[in-house]
Design a protein around this motif. Sequence first.
Motif, PDB file in Angstrom:
ATOM      1  N   LEU A 102       0.831  -1.209   0.000  1.00  0.00           N
ATOM      2  CA  LEU A 102       0.000   0.000   0.000  1.00  0.00           C
ATOM      3  C   LEU A 102       0.871   1.267   0.000  1.00  0.00           C
ATOM      4  CD1 LEU A 102      -2.810  -1.062   2.481  1.00  0.00           C
ATOM      5  CD2 LEU A 102      -3.007  -0.777   0.002  1.00  0.00           C
ATOM      6  N   THR A 106       0.785   3.984  -3.001  1.00  0.00           N
ATOM      7  CA  THR A 106       0.604   5.413  -2.730  1.00  0.00           C
ATOM      8  C   THR A 106       1.716   6.231  -3.373  1.00  0.00           C
ATOM      9  OG1 THR A 106      -0.503   4.922  -0.641  1.00  0.00           O
ATOM     10  CG2 THR A 106       0.393   7.131  -0.893  1.00  0.00           C
ATOM     11  N   GLU A 107       2.934   5.747  -3.269  1.00  0.00           N
ATOM     12  CA  GLU A 107       4.082   6.490  -3.804  1.00  0.00           C
ATOM     13  C   GLU A 107       4.112   6.472  -5.337  1.00  0.00           C
ATOM     14  OE1 GLU A 107       7.325   5.891  -0.184  1.00  0.00           O
ATOM     15  OE2 GLU A 107       7.199   4.388  -1.779  1.00  0.00           O
ATOM     16  N   PHE A 111      -2.786   8.054  -4.099  1.00  0.00           N
ATOM     17  CA  PHE A 111      -3.460   7.620  -2.875  1.00  0.00           C
ATOM     18  C   PHE A 111      -4.933   7.263  -3.079  1.00  0.00           C
ATOM     19  CE2 PHE A 111      -5.483   9.175   1.207  1.00  0.00           C
ATOM     20  CZ  PHE A 111      -5.054   8.118   2.001  1.00  0.00           C
ATOM     21  N   VAL A 114      -6.379   3.774  -2.270  1.00  0.00           N
ATOM     22  CA  VAL A 114      -6.106   3.147  -0.974  1.00  0.00           C
ATOM     23  C   VAL A 114      -7.357   3.041  -0.103  1.00  0.00           C
ATOM     24  CG1 VAL A 114      -4.825   3.384   1.183  1.00  0.00           C
ATOM     25  CG2 VAL A 114      -3.640   3.636  -1.011  1.00  0.00           C
ATOM     26  N   PRO A 146      -2.002  11.342   1.917  1.00  0.00           N
ATOM     27  CA  PRO A 146      -1.037  10.289   1.605  1.00  0.00           C
ATOM     28  C   PRO A 146       0.223  10.316   2.450  1.00  0.00           C
ATOM     29  CG  PRO A 146      -1.075  11.950  -0.132  1.00  0.00           C
ATOM     30  CD  PRO A 146      -2.226  12.245   0.763  1.00  0.00           C
ATOM     31  N   ILE A 150       1.406   7.216   4.955  1.00  0.00           N
ATOM     32  CA  ILE A 150       2.685   6.491   4.900  1.00  0.00           C
ATOM     33  C   ILE A 150       3.370   6.509   6.263  1.00  0.00           C
ATOM     34  CG2 ILE A 150       5.014   6.528   3.919  1.00  0.00           C
ATOM     35  CD1 ILE A 150       3.715   7.451   1.265  1.00  0.00           C
TER      36      ILE A 150
END
Length: 236
Positions: A102, A106-107, A111, A114, A146, A150
């Motif tokens: 995940l 996201t990176e 995002f 998710v 986001p 993280i």
Amino acid sequence: MEPLVLVPGLLCTQTLYAPQIVAFADRQILVADHRGHDSIAAIARDVLTAAPDRFALCGLSMGGYIALEILRQAPERVSRLALLDTNARADTPEQTERRNVLIRLTEDRGFARVPELLYPGFVHENRRDDAELKATVVEMAEETGPDAFIRQTRAIIGRMDSRPFLPQITCPTLVLVGAGDTLTPPDLSREMHGLIPGSTLEIVPDCGHLSTLEAPGAITAALKCWIGSTSAFSPR
């Protein structure tokens, strides 16, 4: 009257506790900000800096991990503890790998997907098509964002196994879980209940992981009983 500190879960904001904030409006309430660090210990230190000198403490999911760390760092400041839909174990390798997927998503791709991917696990199977509840969950995630997601995920990955600490807890403790919670199933709450002396266990029927939103009446009633107790719960 004891102040109340509420610690949200992953990708959750104070909205997670909206029904309880209304119900406990007669007392000072602090909703912890758990977005700024990538370790549970650092988040706990921030919460303690912002919190009153002594308080009742309630955490759901990731909030439970943080609550246990707060209690480790400053047990004299916590008057009572509520652990909702959480567990005391460290991350398993399989869980860590799913979380890292995940993070990479996201990176690399953004995002937006998710919250959609996480929502089915957040709620009881009967609420997976609940558009209003899903909109609330997505809105909380978007408010978190986001970068904070993280950091939160890395904090969860790095958390310790709290089970050896649980027998040292002496304050009145409520352990509560939705019967249909698939992320932190009831057996994990039973384990914590068995290790925390004199704790009370509540298993809420027809309820998933986000119990405060899914079954607000039942959770608020349990919390009122917990916060109204004058001494440690009777041993089992």
